[in-house]
Design a protein around this motif. Structure first.
Motif, short mmCIF file in Angstrom:
data_model
loop_
_atom_site.label_atom_id
_atom_site.label_comp_id
_atom_site.label_asym_id
_atom_site.label_seq_id
_atom_site.Cartn_x
_atom_site.Cartn_y
_atom_site.Cartn_z
N GLY A 182 0.87 -1.17 0.00
CA GLY A 182 0.00 0.00 0.00
C GLY A 182 0.91 1.22 0.00
N GLY A 183 1.28 1.66 1.22
CA GLY A 183 2.27 2.73 1.34
C GLY A 183 3.68 2.24 1.04
N GLY A 184 3.91 0.92 1.20
CA GLY A 184 5.17 0.32 0.81
C GLY A 184 6.34 0.51 1.74
N VAL B 131 8.80 -8.30 -5.10
CA VAL B 131 7.51 -8.29 -5.79
C VAL B 131 6.51 -7.47 -4.98
N ALA B 132 6.07 -6.35 -5.54
CA ALA B 132 5.04 -5.52 -4.91
C ALA B 132 3.67 -6.07 -5.30
N VAL B 133 2.90 -6.47 -4.31
CA VAL B 133 1.59 -7.07 -4.55
C VAL B 133 0.50 -6.05 -4.23
N ARG C 7 -5.40 -0.29 0.03
CA ARG C 7 -6.24 0.76 -0.58
C ARG C 7 -5.58 2.13 -0.39
N VAL C 8 -4.43 2.28 -1.02
CA VAL C 8 -3.64 3.52 -0.95
C VAL C 8 -3.50 4.05 -2.37
N PRO C 9 -4.28 5.04 -2.74
CA PRO C 9 -4.28 5.49 -4.14
C PRO C 9 -3.03 6.22 -4.59
N LYS C 10 -2.26 6.76 -3.63
CA LYS C 10 -1.03 7.46 -3.97
C LYS C 10 -0.05 7.32 -2.81
N ALA C 11 1.03 6.57 -3.03
CA ALA C 11 2.03 6.38 -1.98
C ALA C 11 3.09 7.46 -2.05
N LEU C 12 3.40 8.06 -0.93
CA LEU C 12 4.42 9.11 -0.88
C LEU C 12 5.77 8.58 -1.36
N GLY C 13 6.05 7.30 -1.03
CA GLY C 13 7.33 6.70 -1.41
C GLY C 13 7.24 5.87 -2.67
N ASP C 14 6.30 6.19 -3.57
CA ASP C 14 6.13 5.37 -4.77
C ASP C 14 7.41 5.22 -5.57
#
Length: 390
Positions: free
Chosen positions: A237-239, A266-268, A301-308
């Motif tokens: 989500g936020g990762g 692997v990001a799921v 359910r994180v539409p935009k992760a700060l650390g994407d």
């Protein structure tokens, strides 16, 4: 304090520890804590670890709170790495392991990050802490704030399961429900934090929560005899956990505890909220906001992760990938690991089992490879969300 400095993860700015810092003042990117790893390597040795406490603080040389008296701990970390032979057999794989975070205080991996973040908040003089949450982070923040005699403010989407609300309030936190998603709760939280001077513990908005999460990487290395698996599947989500483990592997190599080999990360994600999957497929360095995010695995359910950009960088550098799964596949994955191994996992853990099925079917994971699947929390907290789908 054991931290030498704080580095921006995007630009070349550095910051001195000892004051409250959130994001980089120049580019608004997250900050990473840096340590004297040469010094740490002199005492952080396999033989020295044998007699240490079985918590994440066994790796204290590379954690931000040096004085044990200032650590707010409930025994978080050093969770089991379980062999999953029946699940491996069903999938046609030789070695699958499950890193089971459900036994942490408050029932999830969030305890690691909030132990470190709230401890540092108290060290830095904060009296009140806050964050937006999909459930588990809020209860963990509240528990550690209670441990430290601090005020806690938690902001959650209105459709959060009632058990999370009950638990978080039981720890004495002030809980506010917000229309929309965690991103909406985050905006409300940030505004009130600025107004009241609360210490913000939102994902990657301060430098220390990721330090607690990175200990999952240290534990994997130690539990596997200072080697790493071929593949790690992590619900994203936020990762912060994925980002933290990648940081841990870099530190471990610098201290001579592991070699240069890295697992494929692997990001799921859920099909209804898969910004990292989309960005990875398109070769983009960051991920745009995902519209209409929906999944019963609320941690995803994180539409935009700060650390994407950090998630995508780790996936790319490890030659890994990002995979999305449907709601039906998440449910089936949750059932599969329960009936195969006796683990009632959070839906985020079920998503990783479903993703492993997909990867194996596509030939992206071979039978000879060792695989670690992360279960980030107990399924019991999610019964209200899961029951209608079962």
């Amino acid at each position: 304090m054991s931290v030498l400095r704080l580095d921006c993860t995007k630009c070349d700015r550095t910051y001195a520890p000892g004051s409250v810092w959130n994001l980089c003042t120049a580019c608004q990117a997250p900050l990473f804590a840096r340590y004297d790893l040469e010094r740490a390597a002199r005492t952080l040795k396999p033989e020295a670890l044998a007699g240490r406490e079985r918590s994440m603080w066994r790796y204290h040389e590379v954690l931000p709170v040096e004085d044990p008296a200032h650590r707010l701990s409930l025994g978080e970390g050093f969770t089991p790495l379980l062999q999953a032979p029946r699940l491996a057999g069903w999938l046609g794989l030789k070695r699958v392991l499950v890193k089971d975070e459900s036994g942490n205080p408050t029932g999830s991996f969030k305890a690691r990050g909030l132990s470190a973040a709230v401890s540092m908040a108290k060290v830095l003089g904060a009296q009140a802490v806050c964050l937006p949450s999909a459930g588990n982070a809020g209860s963990a923040l509240a528990a550690y704030a209670a441990r430290g005699g601090m005020e806690a403010h938690v902001f959650v989407p209105k459709d959060i399961a009632s058990l999370f609300l009950m638990e978080t309030r039981a720890y004495g936190a002030h809980v506010e429900t917000v229309e929309g998603l965690i991103s909406d709760a985050g905006r409300v939280c940030a505004g009130l934090a600025k107004e009241h001077g609360w210490y913000e513990c939102a994902t990657l908005k301060e430098p220390y929560r990721v330090e607690g999460k990175k200990t999952m990487g240290y534990e994997l290395a130690e539990q596997l005899g200072w080697t790493l698996p071929d593949v790690i599947l992590y619900p994203t989500g936020g990762g912060t956990g994925l980002i933290g483990m990648w940081k841990a592997f870099e530190e471990l190599e610098a201290m001579g505890l592991i070699g240069s080999k890295r697992p494929r990360m692997v990001a799921v994600q859920a099909q209804g909220c898969a910004p990292i999957v989309k960005a990875h497929a398109e070769g983009k360095p960051d991920a745009p906001m995902w519209p209409g995010a929906t999944t019963h695995a609320h941690g995803l359910r994180v539409p935009k992760a700060l650390g994407d950009f950090l998630i995508l960088r780790a996936v790319k550098d490890s030659h890994g990938t990002a995979v999305s799964v449907t709601e039906e596949e998440i449910v089936q994955g949750t059932k599969d690991i329960a009936s195969a191994e006796g683990l009632f996992v959070a839906p985020e853990g079920g998503a990783c089992v479903a993703a492993l099925k997909k990867l194996h079917a596509a030939g992206d994971v071979t039978p000879e490879e060792s695989v670690v699947v992360f279960n980030t929390g107990t399924g019991f907290k999610y019964v209200e969300n899961m029951a209608p789908l079962w």
